[in-house]
Write a protein that holds these residues in place. Sequence first.
Motif, PDB file in Angstrom:
ATOM      1  N   ALA A 183     -39.050 -24.497 -42.280  1.00 23.67           N
ATOM      2  CA  ALA A 183     -39.961 -24.101 -41.414  1.00 23.67           C
ATOM      3  C   ALA A 183     -40.713 -23.955 -42.932  1.00 23.67           C
ATOM      4  O   ALA A 183     -40.517 -24.018 -44.079  1.00 23.67           O
ATOM      5  CB  ALA A 183     -39.187 -22.577 -41.099  1.00 23.67           C
ATOM      6  N   PRO A 184     -42.823 -24.551 -42.583  1.00 30.45           N
ATOM      7  CA  PRO A 184     -43.323 -24.515 -43.342  1.00 30.45           C
ATOM      8  C   PRO A 184     -42.950 -23.459 -44.819  1.00 30.45           C
ATOM      9  O   PRO A 184     -43.293 -23.944 -45.810  1.00 30.45           O
ATOM     10  CB  PRO A 184     -45.324 -24.866 -42.671  1.00 30.45           C
ATOM     11  N   MET A 185     -43.463 -22.345 -44.133  1.00 29.22           N
ATOM     12  CA  MET A 185     -43.516 -20.831 -44.760  1.00 29.22           C
ATOM     13  C   MET A 185     -42.182 -21.215 -45.581  1.00 29.22           C
ATOM     14  O   MET A 185     -42.284 -19.844 -46.951  1.00 29.22           O
ATOM     15  CB  MET A 185     -42.968 -19.601 -43.947  1.00 29.22           C
ATOM     16  N   GLN A 186     -40.839 -21.433 -45.216  1.00 30.03           N
ATOM     17  CA  GLN A 186     -39.862 -20.916 -46.391  1.00 30.03           C
ATOM     18  C   GLN A 186     -40.132 -22.307 -47.817  1.00 30.03           C
ATOM     19  O   GLN A 186     -40.334 -21.832 -48.656  1.00 30.03           O
ATOM     20  CB  GLN A 186     -38.603 -21.905 -45.490  1.00 30.03           C
ATOM     21  N   GLY A 187     -41.190 -23.372 -47.118  1.00 31.14           N
ATOM     22  CA  GLY A 187     -40.995 -24.630 -48.144  1.00 31.14           C
ATOM     23  C   GLY A 187     -42.507 -23.592 -48.923  1.00 31.14           C
ATOM     24  O   GLY A 187     -42.363 -23.895 -50.702  1.00 31.14           O
ATOM     25  N   ILE A 188     -43.120 -23.146 -48.826  1.00 34.13           N
ATOM     26  CA  ILE A 188     -44.290 -21.834 -49.502  1.00 34.13           C
ATOM     27  C   ILE A 188     -44.058 -21.616 -49.844  1.00 34.13           C
ATOM     28  O   ILE A 188     -44.674 -20.844 -51.401  1.00 34.13           O
ATOM     29  CB  ILE A 188     -45.476 -21.550 -48.129  1.00 34.13           C
ATOM     30  N   ALA A 189     -42.327 -20.566 -49.542  1.00 35.30           N
ATOM     31  CA  ALA A 189     -42.181 -19.586 -49.952  1.00 35.30           C
ATOM     32  C   ALA A 189     -41.422 -19.935 -52.008  1.00 35.30           C
ATOM     33  O   ALA A 189     -41.399 -19.309 -52.719  1.00 35.30           O
ATOM     34  CB  ALA A 189     -41.234 -18.890 -49.360  1.00 35.30           C
ATOM     35  N   MET A 190     -41.363 -20.809 -51.807  1.00 30.06           N
ATOM     36  CA  MET A 190     -39.949 -21.381 -52.731  1.00 30.06           C
ATOM     37  C   MET A 190     -41.608 -21.768 -53.626  1.00 30.06           C
ATOM     38  O   MET A 190     -40.787 -21.785 -55.091  1.00 30.06           O
ATOM     39  CB  MET A 190     -39.538 -23.126 -52.288  1.00 30.06           C
ATOM     40  N   LEU A 191     -42.296 -22.981 -53.133  1.00 32.72           N
ATOM     41  CA  LEU A 191     -43.162 -23.030 -54.263  1.00 32.72           C
ATOM     42  C   LEU A 191     -44.142 -21.897 -54.825  1.00 32.72           C
ATOM     43  O   LEU A 191     -44.254 -21.739 -55.856  1.00 32.72           O
ATOM     44  CB  LEU A 191     -44.296 -24.286 -53.351  1.00 32.72           C
ATOM     45  N   MET A 192     -43.849 -21.269 -54.333  1.00 37.11           N
ATOM     46  CA  MET A 192     -45.128 -19.719 -54.999  1.00 37.11           C
ATOM     47  C   MET A 192     -43.473 -19.376 -55.684  1.00 37.11           C
ATOM     48  O   MET A 192     -44.772 -18.617 -57.183  1.00 37.11           O
ATOM     49  CB  MET A 192     -44.472 -18.641 -53.917  1.00 37.11           C
ATOM     50  N   ASP A 193     -42.016 -19.062 -55.639  1.00 34.71           N
ATOM     51  CA  ASP A 193     -42.165 -18.661 -56.272  1.00 34.71           C
ATOM     52  C   ASP A 193     -41.624 -19.448 -57.447  1.00 34.71           C
ATOM     53  O   ASP A 193     -41.818 -18.908 -58.483  1.00 34.71           O
ATOM     54  CB  ASP A 193     -40.598 -18.621 -55.191  1.00 34.71           C
ATOM     55  N   VAL A 194     -41.877 -20.772 -57.533  1.00 30.85           N
ATOM     56  CA  VAL A 194     -41.414 -22.043 -58.924  1.00 30.85           C
ATOM     57  C   VAL A 194     -43.502 -20.867 -59.899  1.00 30.85           C
ATOM     58  O   VAL A 194     -43.062 -21.282 -60.664  1.00 30.85           O
ATOM     59  CB  VAL A 194     -41.809 -23.116 -59.237  1.00 30.85           C
ATOM     60  N   VAL A 195     -44.065 -20.955 -58.874  1.00 32.24           N
ATOM     61  CA  VAL A 195     -45.435 -20.896 -59.936  1.00 32.24           C
ATOM     62  C   VAL A 195     -45.711 -18.988 -60.419  1.00 32.24           C
ATOM     63  O   VAL A 195     -46.128 -19.696 -61.358  1.00 32.24           O
ATOM     64  CB  VAL A 195     -46.802 -20.532 -58.211  1.00 32.24           C
ATOM     65  N   LYS A 196     -45.176 -17.959 -59.824  1.00 31.99           N
ATOM     66  CA  LYS A 196     -44.371 -17.125 -60.629  1.00 31.99           C
ATOM     67  C   LYS A 196     -43.567 -17.374 -61.251  1.00 31.99           C
ATOM     68  O   LYS A 196     -44.296 -16.073 -62.367  1.00 31.99           O
ATOM     69  CB  LYS A 196     -43.805 -16.210 -59.021  1.00 31.99           C
ATOM     70  N   LYS A 197     -42.610 -17.704 -61.604  1.00 30.68           N
ATOM     71  CA  LYS A 197     -42.317 -17.848 -62.345  1.00 30.68           C
ATOM     72  C   LYS A 197     -42.522 -19.131 -64.096  1.00 30.68           C
ATOM     73  O   LYS A 197     -42.721 -18.919 -64.769  1.00 30.68           O
ATOM     74  CB  LYS A 197     -40.577 -18.701 -62.354  1.00 30.68           C
ATOM     75  N   ASP A 198     -43.530 -19.574 -63.569  1.00 27.75           N
ATOM     76  CA  ASP A 198     -44.030 -20.769 -63.881  1.00 27.75           C
ATOM     77  C   ASP A 198     -45.702 -20.656 -63.372  1.00 27.75           C
ATOM     78  O   ASP A 198     -45.613 -21.842 -63.094  1.00 27.75           O
ATOM     79  CB  ASP A 198     -43.796 -22.229 -64.054  1.00 27.75           C
ATOM     80  N   PRO A 199     -46.680 -20.149 -63.895  1.00 33.89           N
ATOM     81  CA  PRO A 199     -47.847 -20.272 -63.741  1.00 33.89           C
ATOM     82  C   PRO A 199     -48.915 -21.926 -63.613  1.00 33.89           C
ATOM     83  O   PRO A 199     -49.433 -21.902 -63.136  1.00 33.89           O
ATOM     84  CB  PRO A 199     -48.982 -18.671 -64.081  1.00 33.89           C
ATOM     85  N   LYS A 200     -49.017 -22.142 -64.684  1.00 35.17           N
ATOM     86  CA  LYS A 200     -49.334 -23.617 -64.744  1.00 35.17           C
ATOM     87  C   LYS A 200     -48.560 -24.682 -64.465  1.00 35.17           C
ATOM     88  O   LYS A 200     -48.835 -25.446 -64.782  1.00 35.17           O
ATOM     89  CB  LYS A 200     -49.837 -23.521 -66.713  1.00 35.17           C
ATOM     90  N   ASN A 201     -47.860 -24.692 -63.441  1.00 40.20           N
ATOM     91  CA  ASN A 201     -47.308 -25.321 -62.787  1.00 40.20           C
ATOM     92  C   ASN A 201     -47.655 -26.500 -62.447  1.00 40.20           C
ATOM     93  O   ASN A 201     -48.006 -26.111 -61.259  1.00 40.20           O
ATOM     94  CB  ASN A 201     -45.866 -25.347 -62.328  1.00 40.20           C
ATOM     95  N   LEU A 202     -48.637 -27.319 -62.742  1.00 43.42           N
ATOM     96  CA  LEU A 202     -49.074 -28.024 -62.229  1.00 43.42           C
ATOM     97  C   LEU A 202     -48.775 -28.622 -60.560  1.00 43.42           C
ATOM     98  O   LEU A 202     -49.626 -28.599 -59.386  1.00 43.42           O
ATOM     99  CB  LEU A 202     -48.984 -29.536 -62.573  1.00 43.42           C
ATOM    100  N   LYS A 203     -47.798 -29.336 -60.519  1.00 41.85           N
ATOM    101  CA  LYS A 203     -47.530 -29.863 -59.290  1.00 41.85           C
ATOM    102  C   LYS A 203     -47.116 -28.927 -57.890  1.00 41.85           C
ATOM    103  O   LYS A 203     -47.493 -29.086 -57.220  1.00 41.85           O
ATOM    104  CB  LYS A 203     -45.803 -30.841 -59.701  1.00 41.85           C
ATOM    105  N   ALA A 204     -46.529 -27.794 -58.159  1.00 42.55           N
ATOM    106  CA  ALA A 204     -46.643 -26.563 -57.652  1.00 42.55           C
ATOM    107  C   ALA A 204     -47.874 -25.762 -57.128  1.00 42.55           C
ATOM    108  O   ALA A 204     -48.184 -26.269 -55.965  1.00 42.55           O
ATOM    109  CB  ALA A 204     -45.443 -25.405 -58.091  1.00 42.55           C
ATOM    110  N   ASN A 205     -48.565 -25.743 -58.289  1.00 46.98           N
ATOM    111  CA  ASN A 205     -50.163 -25.808 -57.827  1.00 46.98           C
ATOM    112  C   ASN A 205     -50.773 -26.191 -57.122  1.00 46.98           C
ATOM    113  O   ASN A 205     -51.462 -25.845 -56.242  1.00 46.98           O
ATOM    114  CB  ASN A 205     -50.568 -24.948 -59.234  1.00 46.98           C
ATOM    115  N   MET A 206     -50.477 -27.453 -57.403  1.00 47.45           N
ATOM    116  CA  MET A 206     -51.425 -28.587 -56.565  1.00 47.45           C
ATOM    117  C   MET A 206     -50.885 -28.703 -55.053  1.00 47.45           C
ATOM    118  O   MET A 206     -51.951 -28.491 -54.412  1.00 47.45           O
ATOM    119  CB  MET A 206     -50.898 -29.804 -57.142  1.00 47.45           C
ATOM    120  N   ASN A 207     -49.829 -28.588 -54.639  1.00 50.92           N
ATOM    121  CA  ASN A 207     -49.214 -28.234 -53.431  1.00 50.92           C
ATOM    122  C   ASN A 207     -49.124 -27.206 -52.581  1.00 50.92           C
ATOM    123  O   ASN A 207     -49.715 -27.386 -51.669  1.00 50.92           O
ATOM    124  CB  ASN A 207     -47.649 -29.095 -53.467  1.00 50.92           C
TER     125      ASN A 207
END
Length: 286
Positions: A183-207
Amino acid sequence: MLNNIRSKQAILIVAILLLVGFLFSRDVKGLVKPKDESGKMPTTAQPTVTQLTIEEVSSTAKNLISNVTAKDISALESKYNAASSVERIENAKQLAQKWDDLEQAAPSAMYLEVVAKGEPTLNNWVLAGTRFLKAFDNTQDSLVQPVMLQKANASFTSALAIDSTNNDAKTGLGITIVNGMGAPMQGIAMLMDVVKKDPKNLKANMNLGMFAIKSGQFDKAIVRFNDIISNIKASPDAYFFLATAYENLGKNNEAIDAYLNSKKLAANPTLSNFIDKKVTELKNKR
């Protein structure tokens, strides 16, 4: 309305294909997808995957390189096939690097998977997953794409089984889920969790920015890419996707500025020609 969406899809897909090979960003297939009546992104069914062997992937890739280089690869593969289990892993590392040097991600990823299975470390699984994602991006083959995506998903899952906190693995897994492995939103939530812990994570933010475009959330994409440019990295691809978002909202002046910044930073003739035409088109709409 549907024709308008399809027109935007066609424009965006062509533009993204022009970026492949020299920009950081991933190729997003069918960038603009309509939302369902509830306003949510539609759930994507997991693809039906045809199994591919290393031999099949290697054979296809050899058609894209010189005969001399193909013979060198074949010699290494013969050595690999005749090797003991320990030697085979070392040979697989050599073949993975050789194929990567030749910009052939699919066979490189297949050999990295062999390495990861023989030496199941976090780094090996992340490397394999990352290369499978690159192969997924770089091919238009309808049989190869789902195999690369599934293998990327499996590789990042194996990496997270070793270290559930690893951001590279979480980002990679999130990308595979949004692209069809759940489910797309599951993946989005995972990326959001990465950004929450690492706000400058380029790959997660780009995606996250690209998936905002994919779901038609252009306002969110603009905020995301402006933040990337201001606080993480002012890259040509970030400017390009920012321009894409502005264009889809009819903000042509802002789109032109962003496209020109992308052109300036990329300094690539193919992209420059595309952007020159795009800027002319947008100026005529003023």
